[in-house]
Design a protein around this motif. Structure first.
Motif, PDB file in Angstrom:
ATOM      1  N   GLU A 111       0.853  -1.187   0.000  1.00  0.00           N
ATOM      2  CA  GLU A 111       0.000   0.000   0.000  1.00  0.00           C
ATOM      3  C   GLU A 111       0.889   1.238   0.000  1.00  0.00           C
ATOM      4  O   GLU A 111       1.734   1.409   0.878  1.00  0.00           O
ATOM      5  N   ASN A 139       0.459   5.360  -0.240  1.00  0.00           N
ATOM      6  CA  ASN A 139      -0.478   6.494  -0.221  1.00  0.00           C
ATOM      7  C   ASN A 139      -1.937   6.058  -0.368  1.00  0.00           C
ATOM      8  O   ASN A 139      -2.703   6.660  -1.109  1.00  0.00           O
ATOM      9  N   GLY A 140      -2.311   4.983   0.322  1.00  0.00           N
ATOM     10  CA  GLY A 140      -3.689   4.519   0.321  1.00  0.00           C
ATOM     11  C   GLY A 140      -4.093   3.674  -0.873  1.00  0.00           C
ATOM     12  O   GLY A 140      -5.234   3.232  -0.966  1.00  0.00           O
TER      13      GLY A 140
END
Length: 75
Positions: A21, A23-24
């Motif tokens: 993952e 930055n989201g």
């Protein structure tokens, strides 16, 4: 000249891929691009084309999670 390009968190391993993952957003990377010592839940950094564990960040995240869990179970 490489340096630190990106940071992420290892979500899981799927066959020949490691899901990280960043930055989201989750992205798949070949296991060959990830250090063999990396485990799910580790904070990782990309150094010279290889994802490696960021030990300090991983320990910090584990500490925060333990504190949150302690707060949950104290009620």
């Amino acid at each position: 000249m490489g340096g630190i390009d990106m940071k992420g968190i290892v979500d899981r391993f799927e066959g020949e891929f490691v899901v990280i993952e960043i930055n989201g957003v989750t992205k798949d990377f070949a296991r060959s691009e990830v250090d063999s010592a990396v485990e799910p839940g580790d904070s990782v950094i990309l150094i010279d084309g290889k994802w490696v564990t960021d030990d300090d960040e991983t320990k910090s995240r584990v500490g925060v999670i333990k504190e949150l869990m302690k707060d949950v179970w104290e009620d």
